[in-house]
Enzyme design. Structure first.
Site, PDB file in Angstrom:
ATOM      1  N   SER A  18      -1.483 -39.484  26.859  1.00 46.52           N
ATOM      2  CA  SER A  18      -2.834 -39.451  26.290  1.00 46.52           C
ATOM      3  C   SER A  18      -2.980 -40.296  25.026  1.00 46.52           C
ATOM      4  O   SER A  18      -4.076 -40.790  24.740  1.00 46.52           O
ATOM      5  CB  SER A  18      -3.235 -37.999  26.016  1.00 46.52           C
ATOM      6  OG  SER A  18      -2.306 -37.392  25.128  1.00 46.52           O
TER       7      SER A  18
ATOM      8  N   ASP B  63       3.612 -47.281  23.147  1.00 48.08           N
ATOM      9  CA  ASP B  63       3.792 -46.082  23.972  1.00 48.08           C
ATOM     10  C   ASP B  63       3.751 -44.823  23.095  1.00 48.08           C
ATOM     11  O   ASP B  63       3.873 -44.909  21.863  1.00 48.08           O
ATOM     12  CB  ASP B  63       5.138 -46.174  24.715  1.00 48.08           C
ATOM     13  CG  ASP B  63       5.108 -45.422  26.040  1.00 48.08           C
ATOM     14  OD1 ASP B  63       4.261 -44.527  26.204  1.00 48.08           O
ATOM     15  OD2 ASP B  63       5.949 -45.725  26.904  1.00 48.08           O
ATOM     16  N   GLY B  64       3.623 -43.678  23.714  1.00 46.81           N
ATOM     17  CA  GLY B  64       3.635 -42.399  23.004  1.00 46.81           C
ATOM     18  C   GLY B  64       5.033 -41.810  22.986  1.00 46.81           C
ATOM     19  O   GLY B  64       5.997 -42.422  23.457  1.00 46.81           O
TER      20      GLY B  64
ATOM     21  N   GLY C 195       5.358 -36.848  30.351  1.00 47.73           N
ATOM     22  CA  GLY C 195       4.397 -37.403  31.318  1.00 47.73           C
ATOM     23  C   GLY C 195       5.063 -37.934  32.586  1.00 47.73           C
ATOM     24  O   GLY C 195       4.382 -38.442  33.481  1.00 47.73           O
TER      25      GLY C 195
ATOM     26  N   GLU D 298       9.032 -46.598  31.376  1.00 42.21           N
ATOM     27  CA  GLU D 298       8.761 -46.770  29.942  1.00 42.21           C
ATOM     28  C   GLU D 298       9.984 -47.342  29.226  1.00 42.21           C
ATOM     29  O   GLU D 298       9.863 -48.194  28.352  1.00 42.21           O
ATOM     30  CB  GLU D 298       8.399 -45.412  29.317  1.00 42.21           C
ATOM     31  CG  GLU D 298       7.021 -44.921  29.741  1.00 42.21           C
ATOM     32  CD  GLU D 298       6.697 -43.522  29.230  1.00 42.21           C
ATOM     33  OE1 GLU D 298       5.521 -43.258  29.005  1.00 42.21           O
ATOM     34  OE2 GLU D 298       7.624 -42.702  29.062  1.00 42.21           O
TER      35      GLU D 298
HETATM   36  C1  5RP Z   1       5.218 -40.110  29.362  1.00 41.15           C
HETATM   37  C2  5RP Z   1       5.548 -40.120  27.919  1.00 41.15           C
HETATM   38  C3  5RP Z   1       4.411 -39.951  26.963  1.00 41.15           C
HETATM   39  O1  5RP Z   1       4.336 -41.097  26.175  1.00 41.15           O
HETATM   40  C4  5RP Z   1       4.672 -38.739  26.137  1.00 41.15           C
HETATM   41  O2  5RP Z   1       4.764 -37.632  27.023  1.00 41.15           O
HETATM   42  C5  5RP Z   1       3.569 -38.499  25.112  1.00 41.15           C
HETATM   43  O3  5RP Z   1       2.358 -38.169  25.740  1.00 41.15           O
HETATM   44  P1  5RP Z   1       1.072 -37.730  24.909  1.00 41.15           P
HETATM   45  O4  5RP Z   1       0.658 -38.909  24.081  1.00 41.15           O
HETATM   46  O5  5RP Z   1       0.052 -37.361  25.971  1.00 41.15           O
HETATM   47  O6  5RP Z   1       1.473 -36.544  24.068  1.00 41.15           O
HETATM   48  O7  5RP Z   1       6.681 -40.240  27.510  1.00 41.15           O
HETATM   49  O8  5RP Z   1       6.378 -40.224  30.158  1.00 41.15           O
END
Ligand code: 5RP
Length: 236
Positions: A35, A89-90, A105, A111
Site C-alpha cells: 500500500s 518499495d515498502g 504482501g 522485490e
Molecule cells: C510486499 C512487501 C510490502 O512492501 C510490505 O508488505 C509493506 O506493505 P505496506 O506498505 O502495505 O505496509 O514487502 O511483499
C-alpha cells in the site's frame, strides 16, 4: 498527537512523495508492492504526465503491474533492462542498521531481485515499521518456497530454530500461491539478532526460493511521521 488511523495513511503517502522526487528523465525504475509503494507508483505516473518524463517501470508483482498500467507508466522487463536506476518499495520492519523484513504482501522474491538490480533502493514506510531488532512484536519472516519441498523445508527451518506457518488465502481455500507459483511460510524466529547469519542459514536450505530478509540493501529510507518525513542514514 493525532490518533494513529488519522496520520498513518498521510505519513505513508508523504514518504512515497519524497521518494518519487528521485525520479529523473530516462530512468528505468523498479516498482514496489504494497500500500505504501502504491502511492509512489501513482506519483511516478503523475510526474511522467506533468513533467513529460521518459521513464520505464519494472513491476515487482501483479499488483504493481496493474497499478502501473492504470497510471500510464510504460513497462519493461529485467530481460531488457537488467540494470535499474532506482527502485522504490515498502517494508514490514526496519531495524536500527536499516535491515528489513519484507514480504507480508507476498512479493518478496521479485522485490529482492529488483532491489538487487537497482543502483539505488529506496524504502518508504510509516514510522511504526521502525524497530530496534527485527522479529519484534511477533513479526514473522516470510519465506517463499517450492511447494514440492514443503515438509522437508519446514523440518529444516525447525532445526535452525524457526516455527513455520503456511500462509493461507482469505479469498480462496488453501495456501496463498505467489506470482511465481510458489507458497510462503511465515516463520517465527523470535528476535533476529544476527540477520546476516540467518539469511545464510535459510538460503542454504534446498527448496527455499527467497527470504524476506533484506540485509544492507536499502540505500535510503523515508519514514513518514505524524508530522513530516525523516530520511534515515544508511548502513552503507
Ligand atoms: C510486499 C512487501 C510490502 O512492501 C510490505 O508488505 C509493506 O506493505 P505496506 O506498505 O502495505 O505496509 O514487502 O511483499
Amino acid at each position: 498527537m493525532k490518533p494513529e488511523r488519522e496520520w498513518v495513511e498521510t505519513a505513508k503517502k508523504n514518504a512515497a512523495l519524497e521518494a518519487a522526487k528521485h525520479v529523473r528523465d530516462g530512468f528505468v525504475i523498479g516498482l514496489g508492492s504494497g500500500s505504501t509503494a502504491a502511492y509512489a507508483i501513482e506519483e511516478i505516473g503523475r510526474k511522467i504526465k506533468k513533467e513529460k518524463l521518459r521513464v520505464l517501470g519494472v513491476p515487482t508483482s501483479y499488483q504493481a503491474f496493474q497499478l502501473a498500467v492504470e497510471n500510464d507508466i510504460p513497462l519493461t522487463t529485467l530481460e531488457e533492462h537488467p540494470e535499474l536506476d532506482l527502485a522504490i518499495d515498502g517494508a514490514d520492519q526496519i531495524d536500527e542498521k536499516l535491515n528489513l523484513i519484507k514480504g507480508i504482501g507476498g512479493a518478496l522474491a521479485r522485490e529482492k531481485i529488483v532491489a538487487s538490480a537497482s543502483k539505488c533502493f529506496i524504502i518508504v514506510a510509516d514510522e511504526k515499521k521502525k524497530v530496534k531488532t527485527l522479529g519484534e512484536n511477533s513479526q514473522p519472516l516470510p519465506i517463499e518456497i517450492l511447494p514440492f519441498a514443503k515438509t522437508l523445508v519446514e523440518k529444516r527451518i525447525e532445526k535452525i530454530g524457526g516455527k513455520p506457518c503456511l500462509r493461507t488465502g482469505t479469498g480462496k481455500v488453501g495456501p496463498v500461491i505467489t506470482d511465481n507459483g510458489n507458497i510462503i511460510l511465515d516463520v517465527d524466529f523470535g528476535l533476529i539478532q544476527d540477520p546476516v547469519k540467518l539469511e545464510v542459514d535459510v538460503k542454504s536450505i534446498t527448496g527455499v526460493v527467497e527470504t524476506g530478509l533484506f540485509v544492507r540493501m536499502a540505500d535510503i529510507i523515508y519514514l513518514g511521521k505524524p508530522s513530516g518525513v525523516a530520511r534515515l542514514p544508511t548502513a552503507k
